[in-house]
Design an enzyme around this catalytic site. Structure first.
Site, PDB file in Angstrom:
ATOM      1  N   GLN A  44       0.824  -1.197   0.000  1.00  0.00           N
ATOM      2  CA  GLN A  44       0.000   0.000   0.000  1.00  0.00           C
ATOM      3  C   GLN A  44       0.864   1.256   0.000  1.00  0.00           C
ATOM      4  O   GLN A  44       2.079   1.204   0.233  1.00  0.00           O
ATOM      5  CB  GLN A  44      -0.895   0.016   1.237  1.00  0.00           C
ATOM      6  CG  GLN A  44      -0.120  -0.046   2.546  1.00  0.00           C
ATOM      7  CD  GLN A  44      -0.931  -0.596   3.694  1.00  0.00           C
ATOM      8  OE1 GLN A  44      -2.149  -0.544   3.691  1.00  0.00           O
ATOM      9  NE2 GLN A  44      -0.259  -1.137   4.701  1.00  0.00           N
ATOM     10  N   HIS A  78      -9.438   3.451  19.762  1.00  0.00           N
ATOM     11  CA  HIS A  78      -8.659   2.457  20.507  1.00  0.00           C
ATOM     12  C   HIS A  78      -9.223   2.250  21.907  1.00  0.00           C
ATOM     13  O   HIS A  78      -9.395   1.113  22.363  1.00  0.00           O
ATOM     14  CB  HIS A  78      -7.192   2.892  20.576  1.00  0.00           C
ATOM     15  CG  HIS A  78      -6.510   2.875  19.254  1.00  0.00           C
ATOM     16  ND1 HIS A  78      -5.548   3.794  18.904  1.00  0.00           N
ATOM     17  CD2 HIS A  78      -6.648   2.064  18.177  1.00  0.00           C
ATOM     18  CE1 HIS A  78      -5.116   3.544  17.684  1.00  0.00           C
ATOM     19  NE2 HIS A  78      -5.764   2.506  17.222  1.00  0.00           N
ATOM     20  N   ASP A 102      -0.061   0.476  13.982  1.00  0.00           N
ATOM     21  CA  ASP A 102       0.361   1.734  14.606  1.00  0.00           C
ATOM     22  C   ASP A 102       0.559   1.594  16.107  1.00  0.00           C
ATOM     23  O   ASP A 102       1.033   2.523  16.757  1.00  0.00           O
ATOM     24  CB  ASP A 102      -0.620   2.868  14.293  1.00  0.00           C
ATOM     25  CG  ASP A 102      -2.033   2.630  14.815  1.00  0.00           C
ATOM     26  OD1 ASP A 102      -2.205   1.876  15.793  1.00  0.00           O
ATOM     27  OD2 ASP A 102      -2.976   3.219  14.238  1.00  0.00           O
ATOM     28  N   GLU A 122       0.045  -7.812  11.901  1.00  0.00           N
ATOM     29  CA  GLU A 122       0.029  -6.696  10.958  1.00  0.00           C
ATOM     30  C   GLU A 122       0.549  -7.154   9.597  1.00  0.00           C
ATOM     31  O   GLU A 122       1.596  -7.804   9.509  1.00  0.00           O
ATOM     32  CB  GLU A 122       0.883  -5.556  11.494  1.00  0.00           C
ATOM     33  CG  GLU A 122       1.280  -4.491  10.499  1.00  0.00           C
ATOM     34  CD  GLU A 122       0.087  -3.769   9.884  1.00  0.00           C
ATOM     35  OE1 GLU A 122       0.106  -3.544   8.653  1.00  0.00           O
ATOM     36  OE2 GLU A 122      -0.854  -3.423  10.625  1.00  0.00           O
ATOM     37  N   ASP A 154      -0.368 -11.793   6.632  1.00  0.00           N
ATOM     38  CA  ASP A 154      -1.809 -11.669   6.422  1.00  0.00           C
ATOM     39  C   ASP A 154      -2.565 -12.178   7.638  1.00  0.00           C
ATOM     40  O   ASP A 154      -2.288 -13.264   8.149  1.00  0.00           O
ATOM     41  CB  ASP A 154      -2.205 -12.468   5.182  1.00  0.00           C
ATOM     42  CG  ASP A 154      -3.615 -12.163   4.733  1.00  0.00           C
ATOM     43  OD1 ASP A 154      -4.559 -12.541   5.466  1.00  0.00           O
ATOM     44  OD2 ASP A 154      -3.775 -11.573   3.651  1.00  0.00           O
ATOM     45  N   ALA A 155      -3.547 -11.393   8.096  1.00  0.00           N
ATOM     46  CA  ALA A 155      -4.325 -11.772   9.276  1.00  0.00           C
ATOM     47  C   ALA A 155      -5.061 -13.083   9.063  1.00  0.00           C
ATOM     48  O   ALA A 155      -5.209 -13.887   9.987  1.00  0.00           O
ATOM     49  CB  ALA A 155      -5.316 -10.665   9.625  1.00  0.00           C
ATOM     50  N   ASP A 175      -8.309  -3.997  14.209  1.00  0.00           N
ATOM     51  CA  ASP A 175      -7.814  -2.643  13.960  1.00  0.00           C
ATOM     52  C   ASP A 175      -7.263  -2.616  12.538  1.00  0.00           C
ATOM     53  O   ASP A 175      -6.091  -2.383  12.291  1.00  0.00           O
ATOM     54  CB  ASP A 175      -6.749  -2.262  14.988  1.00  0.00           C
ATOM     55  CG  ASP A 175      -6.516  -0.757  15.042  1.00  0.00           C
ATOM     56  OD1 ASP A 175      -7.305  -0.013  14.424  1.00  0.00           O
ATOM     57  OD2 ASP A 175      -5.554  -0.321  15.688  1.00  0.00           O
TER      58      ASP A 175
END
EC number: 2.5.1.16
Length: 312
Positions: A44, A78, A102, A122, A154-155, A175
């Site tokens: 990205q 959060h 983050d 992540e 990858d989640a 998230d």
């Protein structure tokens, strides 16, 4: 005096340019922004910008031209995702954060002394690297805490592997980027079924649903998908300035009901405990408090057709 390097400098003299972002299929918004950093990872486009509208806390980051978080208001989502869920559970030992590069969600999870491990799954290694360099106060040391394990990948692959290993988590925090892009398959019933299987008894999941005013069809679909999988789905709403609108979130579980299970010892006759009387995990929060929980859970009548009945 050392100046924190992630503070915005509205008077830097650099001319701002317009940064726009979508709110839904028929709406969008914009901020004037000063460019700080940008790069394109294998996954990205990542940008860090300063937003004069937010003053000294205007440092923010974007992924593929969508605002993700700013120092001014990242705590809102959060805190609202993490604390009601973990307070309702009462003894969450293992917590999984999907996305969360983050570090903001992990930061809030780590406030709870019962937590023994928080796994941050992540996709993009460049996100935490960028945050560490340009917005270090957002994670506030979460990635350096020995209880934190950052897993890059990858989640979906992480969840599948964790299920194969018969791992279990007490809480799962979504998230992720919004549900209309690469993360879309992670916001539907088949993936929610996997998350349900990954939860230890009494566990729950918290996630963002999106903009109920401007993207109501997608918000409704996600909530209906959650309802097909979990017995109790409790929506919340909060205004998030960086997103330009009211934002919807939800907590889902087969056993936990944040309306009933979040209990704190309060002095007789007090509507909210004093800061010193709060549990350590809630001291110093900027948005969530026990007194605010009822307001977060109070869905406005005009959104009933989007967020639906909040009963189990």
């Amino acid at each position: 005096m050392t100046v924190k390097r992630d503070l915005s400098t509205p008077d830097s003299g650099t001319a701002p340019t317009a940064c726009s972002a979508p709110l839904g299929p028929w709406a969008g918004y914009r901020f004037d922004a000063r460019h700080v950093f940008s790069t394109t990872s294998p996954h990205q486009r990542i940008e860090v910008v300063d937003l004069p509208a937010f003053g000294a806390l205007g440092r923010a980051y974007r992924l593929d031209a969508r605002f993700m978080a700013s120092l001014a208001d990242a705590h809102i989502c959060h805190e609202c995702m993490v604390h009601p869920l973990l307070l309702a559970h009462g003894d969450a030992r293992r917590v999984l954060v999907l996305g969360g590069g983050d570090g903001g969600a992990a930061r809030e999870v780590l406030r709870h002394a019962c937590v023994r491990e928080v796994v941050v799954a992540e996709l993009d290694a460049q996100v935490p690297a960028t945050i560490r360099q340009y917005m270090p106060t957002l994670p506030d040391g979460a990635f350096d805490d020995p209880r934190t394990r950052l897993v890059i990948g990858d989640a979906r692959d992480f969840v599948d592997a964790a299920l194969a290993r018969e791992e279990r988590f007490d809480a799962v925090i979504f998230d992720l980027t919004e549900a209309d892009g690469a993360a879309a398959p992670l916001h539907d019933a088949p993936f929610f079924e996997k998350i349900r299987a990954l939860l230890a008894p009494g566990g729950g999941v918290a996630l963002q649903l999106g903009a109920p005013w401007f993207d109501g069809a997608r918000v409704r679909r996600m909530r209906e998908a959650l309802r097909r999988v979990f017995r109790i789905v409790t929506p919340m709403t909060a205004y998030v300035p960086l997103y330009g609108t009211l934002w919807a979130l939800a907590i889902a579980s087969d056993l936990l009901d944040v309306r009933l299970d979040v209990r704190l010892d309060m002095p007789a006759g007090a509507s909210d405990p004093s800061p010193d009387a709060l549990p350590p995990a809630l001291r110093g929060l900027r948005h969530f408090s026990p007194a605010r929980l009822a307001a977060l859970l109070d869905i406005a009548p005009e959104l009933a057709d989007v967020l639906g009945d909040d009963g189990p």
